[in-house]
Write an enzyme that holds these catalytic residues in place. Structure first.
Site, PDB file in Angstrom:
ATOM      1  N   LYS A  93       0.839  -1.200   0.000  1.00 10.79           N
ATOM      2  CA  LYS A  93       0.000   0.000   0.000  1.00 10.79           C
ATOM      3  C   LYS A  93       0.884   1.264   0.000  1.00 10.79           C
ATOM      4  O   LYS A  93       2.111   1.173   0.231  1.00 10.79           O
ATOM      5  CB  LYS A  93      -0.902  -0.039   1.236  1.00 10.79           C
ATOM      6  CG  LYS A  93      -1.883  -1.231   1.251  1.00 10.79           C
ATOM      7  CD  LYS A  93      -2.719  -1.178   2.526  1.00 10.79           C
ATOM      8  CE  LYS A  93      -3.554  -2.424   2.721  1.00 10.79           C
ATOM      9  NZ  LYS A  93      -4.332  -2.366   3.980  1.00 10.79           N
ATOM     10  N   TYR A 142     -12.007  -3.019  -2.611  1.00 10.05           N
ATOM     11  CA  TYR A 142     -12.483  -3.245  -1.239  1.00 10.05           C
ATOM     12  C   TYR A 142     -14.014  -3.354  -1.169  1.00 10.05           C
ATOM     13  O   TYR A 142     -14.578  -3.106  -0.104  1.00 10.05           O
ATOM     14  CB  TYR A 142     -11.985  -2.126  -0.328  1.00 10.05           C
ATOM     15  CG  TYR A 142     -10.544  -2.317   0.150  1.00 10.05           C
ATOM     16  CD1 TYR A 142     -10.137  -3.500   0.783  1.00 10.05           C
ATOM     17  CD2 TYR A 142      -9.601  -1.306  -0.015  1.00 10.05           C
ATOM     18  CE1 TYR A 142      -8.826  -3.673   1.228  1.00 10.05           C
ATOM     19  CE2 TYR A 142      -8.288  -1.487   0.445  1.00 10.05           C
ATOM     20  CZ  TYR A 142      -7.913  -2.666   1.060  1.00 10.05           C
ATOM     21  OH  TYR A 142      -6.623  -2.847   1.521  1.00 10.05           O
ATOM     22  N   THR A 185      -4.510  -8.391  10.754  1.00  7.65           N
ATOM     23  CA  THR A 185      -4.901  -7.090  10.186  1.00  7.65           C
ATOM     24  C   THR A 185      -4.410  -5.922  11.046  1.00  7.65           C
ATOM     25  O   THR A 185      -3.899  -4.930  10.544  1.00  7.65           O
ATOM     26  CB  THR A 185      -6.442  -7.041  10.056  1.00  7.65           C
ATOM     27  OG1 THR A 185      -6.846  -8.146   9.248  1.00  7.65           O
ATOM     28  CG2 THR A 185      -6.900  -5.736   9.425  1.00  7.65           C
ATOM     29  N   ARG A 223       3.529  -7.235   9.066  1.00 11.44           N
ATOM     30  CA  ARG A 223       2.863  -6.170   9.829  1.00 11.44           C
ATOM     31  C   ARG A 223       3.390  -6.106  11.268  1.00 11.44           C
ATOM     32  O   ARG A 223       3.509  -5.019  11.841  1.00 11.44           O
ATOM     33  CB  ARG A 223       1.346  -6.377   9.820  1.00 11.44           C
ATOM     34  CG  ARG A 223       0.694  -6.047   8.469  1.00 11.44           C
ATOM     35  CD  ARG A 223      -0.743  -6.514   8.436  1.00 11.44           C
ATOM     36  NE  ARG A 223      -1.468  -6.117   7.240  1.00 11.44           N
ATOM     37  CZ  ARG A 223      -2.613  -6.664   6.854  1.00 11.44           C
ATOM     38  NH1 ARG A 223      -3.158  -7.648   7.563  1.00 11.44           N
ATOM     39  NH2 ARG A 223      -3.227  -6.240   5.768  1.00 11.44           N
ATOM     40  N   ASN A 273      -1.299  -0.377   7.679  1.00 11.82           N
ATOM     41  CA  ASN A 273      -0.694  -1.701   7.874  1.00 11.82           C
ATOM     42  C   ASN A 273       0.069  -2.227   6.653  1.00 11.82           C
ATOM     43  O   ASN A 273       0.359  -3.410   6.557  1.00 11.82           O
ATOM     44  CB  ASN A 273      -1.739  -2.691   8.391  1.00 11.82           C
ATOM     45  CG  ASN A 273      -2.854  -2.929   7.418  1.00 11.82           C
ATOM     46  OD1 ASN A 273      -2.820  -2.420   6.285  1.00 11.82           O
ATOM     47  ND2 ASN A 273      -3.847  -3.713   7.818  1.00 11.82           N
ATOM     48  N   HIS A 300      -1.486  -5.600   1.536  1.00 16.01           N
ATOM     49  CA  HIS A 300      -2.736  -6.336   1.341  1.00 16.01           C
ATOM     50  C   HIS A 300      -2.421  -7.725   0.806  1.00 16.01           C
ATOM     51  O   HIS A 300      -1.498  -7.890  -0.003  1.00 16.01           O
ATOM     52  CB  HIS A 300      -3.623  -5.612   0.317  1.00 16.01           C
ATOM     53  CG  HIS A 300      -4.768  -6.461  -0.149  1.00 16.01           C
ATOM     54  ND1 HIS A 300      -5.942  -6.567   0.552  1.00 16.01           N
ATOM     55  CD2 HIS A 300      -4.881  -7.312  -1.210  1.00 16.01           C
ATOM     56  CE1 HIS A 300      -6.744  -7.427  -0.073  1.00 16.01           C
ATOM     57  NE2 HIS A 300      -6.133  -7.889  -1.138  1.00 16.01           N
ATOM     58  N   GLU A 355      -9.256 -10.651  -7.361  1.00 22.28           N
ATOM     59  CA  GLU A 355      -8.317  -9.526  -7.239  1.00 22.28           C
ATOM     60  C   GLU A 355      -7.251  -9.560  -8.341  1.00 22.28           C
ATOM     61  O   GLU A 355      -6.884  -8.515  -8.880  1.00 22.28           O
ATOM     62  CB  GLU A 355      -7.689  -9.532  -5.843  1.00 22.28           C
ATOM     63  CG  GLU A 355      -8.721  -9.152  -4.778  1.00 22.28           C
ATOM     64  CD  GLU A 355      -8.269  -9.342  -3.333  1.00 22.28           C
ATOM     65  OE1 GLU A 355      -9.067  -9.034  -2.432  1.00 22.28           O
ATOM     66  OE2 GLU A 355      -7.131  -9.801  -3.094  1.00 22.28           O
TER      67      GLU A 355
HETATM   68  N1  UDP Z   1      -8.986  -1.506   8.231  1.00 24.41           N
HETATM   69  C1  UDP Z   1      -9.076  -0.342   8.983  1.00 24.41           C
HETATM   70  N2  UDP Z   1      -9.736  -0.394  10.178  1.00 24.41           N
HETATM   71  C2  UDP Z   1     -10.280  -1.545  10.667  1.00 24.41           C
HETATM   72  C3  UDP Z   1     -10.173  -2.722   9.908  1.00 24.41           C
HETATM   73  C4  UDP Z   1      -9.517  -2.664   8.682  1.00 24.41           C
HETATM   74  O1  UDP Z   1      -8.587   0.701   8.581  1.00 24.41           O
HETATM   75  O2  UDP Z   1     -10.840  -1.525  11.764  1.00 24.41           O
HETATM   76  C5  UDP Z   1      -8.270  -1.463   6.948  1.00 24.41           C
HETATM   77  C6  UDP Z   1      -6.886  -2.090   7.040  1.00 24.41           C
HETATM   78  O3  UDP Z   1      -6.002  -1.324   6.239  1.00 24.41           O
HETATM   79  C7  UDP Z   1      -7.114  -3.452   6.432  1.00 24.41           C
HETATM   80  C8  UDP Z   1      -8.151  -3.133   5.356  1.00 24.41           C
HETATM   81  O4  UDP Z   1      -9.001  -2.182   5.987  1.00 24.41           O
HETATM   82  O5  UDP Z   1      -5.912  -3.993   5.899  1.00 24.41           O
HETATM   83  C9  UDP Z   1      -8.974  -4.293   4.876  1.00 24.41           C
HETATM   84  O6  UDP Z   1      -9.577  -4.921   5.989  1.00 24.41           O
HETATM   85  P1  UDP Z   1      -9.612  -6.504   6.118  1.00 24.41           P
HETATM   86  O7  UDP Z   1     -10.514  -6.821   7.254  1.00 24.41           O
HETATM   87  O8  UDP Z   1      -9.898  -7.099   4.789  1.00 24.41           O
HETATM   88  O9  UDP Z   1      -8.107  -6.825   6.586  1.00 24.41           O
HETATM   89  P2  UDP Z   1      -6.896  -7.528   5.795  1.00 24.41           P
HETATM   90  O10 UDP Z   1      -7.480  -8.559   4.887  1.00 24.41           O
HETATM   91  O11 UDP Z   1      -6.163  -6.445   5.049  1.00 24.41           O
HETATM   92  O12 UDP Z   1      -6.047  -8.135   6.886  1.00 24.41           O
HETATM   93 MG    MG Z   2      -9.022  -8.441   3.526  1.00 26.45          MG
END
Ligand code: UDP
Ligand code: MG
Length: 162
Positions: free
Chosen positions: A20, A60, A102, A113, A123, A126, A137
Site C-alpha cells: 500500500k 475493497y 490485520t 505487519r 498496515n 494487502h 483480485e
Molecule cells: N482496516 C481499517 N480499520 C479496521 C479494519 C480494517 O482501517 O478496523 C483497513 C486495514 O487497512 C485493512 C483493510 O481495511 O488492511 C482491509 O480490511 P480486512 O478486514 O480485509 O483486513 P486484511 O485482509 O487487510 O487483513
Molecule cells: Mg481483507
C-alpha cells in the site's frame, strides 16, 4: 496421474499481494518482496500504479458497509501501490501468515505487519484472503498477458522432483 495433476494445481496456486502507499513511501518494497521471495514463492506479475478512488472501491467492495471504508479507499488511492501476483504451493494461506494479523498491534513479531507497522489504518500490505478473492483480485488488477508463467531454477530444490 491424478497425483501429478494435484501436485501441479497446488504448485500453480496464485495470490494477489499489494504494498500500500504507506509501505511504498516508507521504503519497504524490497523488504516485503524479499520475504515472499526468500520463502520460495515465485513472482509472476508486478507493477507500480496509483489506483483511482473508484478502483480502490472496487478492490475493497466487500467492506463498503464498514465505517472505515471511505478513508481506506482514499488512502489506497493516495499514492503509488506495488501490485503483485505470487505463485506457489499454499501461497494464499501462507501469504496471509507472512503478512500477519490485520491490526499490527495483534500481528506476531516475525510477520510483515508485526515487524514493520503499528496501526491498522497504516498496515502497509494487502493479501487475498482465499481462493475466490485471489482470483477476483488478480483479474481486477492485471490483464492475463501481464502474468508471466515460467519455470524457476530453484523449483526442483523447493519442491523436489520425485
Ligand atoms: N482496516 C481499517 N480499520 C479496521 C479494519 C480494517 O482501517 O478496523 C483497513 C486495514 O487497512 C485493512 C483493510 O481495511 O488492511 C482491509 O480490511 P480486512 O478486514 O480485509 O483486513 P486484511 O485482509 O487487510 O487483513
Ligand atoms: Mg481483507
Amino acid at each position: 496421474m491424478l497425483q501429478e495433476q494435484e501436485a501441479h494445481a497446488a504448485a500453480t496456486e496464485r495470490t494477489f499481494i499489494a504494498i500500500k502507499p504507506d509501505g511504498v513511501q516508507r521504503g519497504l518494497i524490497s523488504e516485503i518482496v524479499s520475504r515472499f521471495e526468500r520463502k520460495g514463492f515465485k513472482l509472476v506479475a508486478i507493477k507500480i500504479v496509483v489506483p483511482s478512488k473508484g478502483f480502490a472501491e472496487k478492490h475493497y467492495h466487500d467492506l463498503k458497509e464498514r465505517p472505515f471504508f471511505n478513508g481506506l479507499c482514499d488512502f489506497l488511492s493516495s499514492g503509488p501501490v506495488i501490485a503483485m501476483v505470487w505463485e506457489g504451493e499454499g501461497v494464499i494461506k501462507y501469504g496471509r501468515k507472512l503478512i500477519g494479523a490485520t491490526d499490527p498491534q495483534k500481528s506476531e513479531p516475525g510477520t510483515i505487519r508485526g515487524d514493520l507497522a503499528v496501526v491498522v489504518g497504516r498496515n502497509i500490505i494487502h493479501g487475498s484472503d482465499g481462493p475466490e478473492t485471489a482470483k477476483d483480485e488478480i483479474d481486477l488488477w492485471f490483464k492475463p498477458e501481464e502474468l508471466v508463467s515460467y519455470t524457476s531454477n530453484s523449483e526442483k530444490w523447493l519442491y523436489g522432483d520425485n
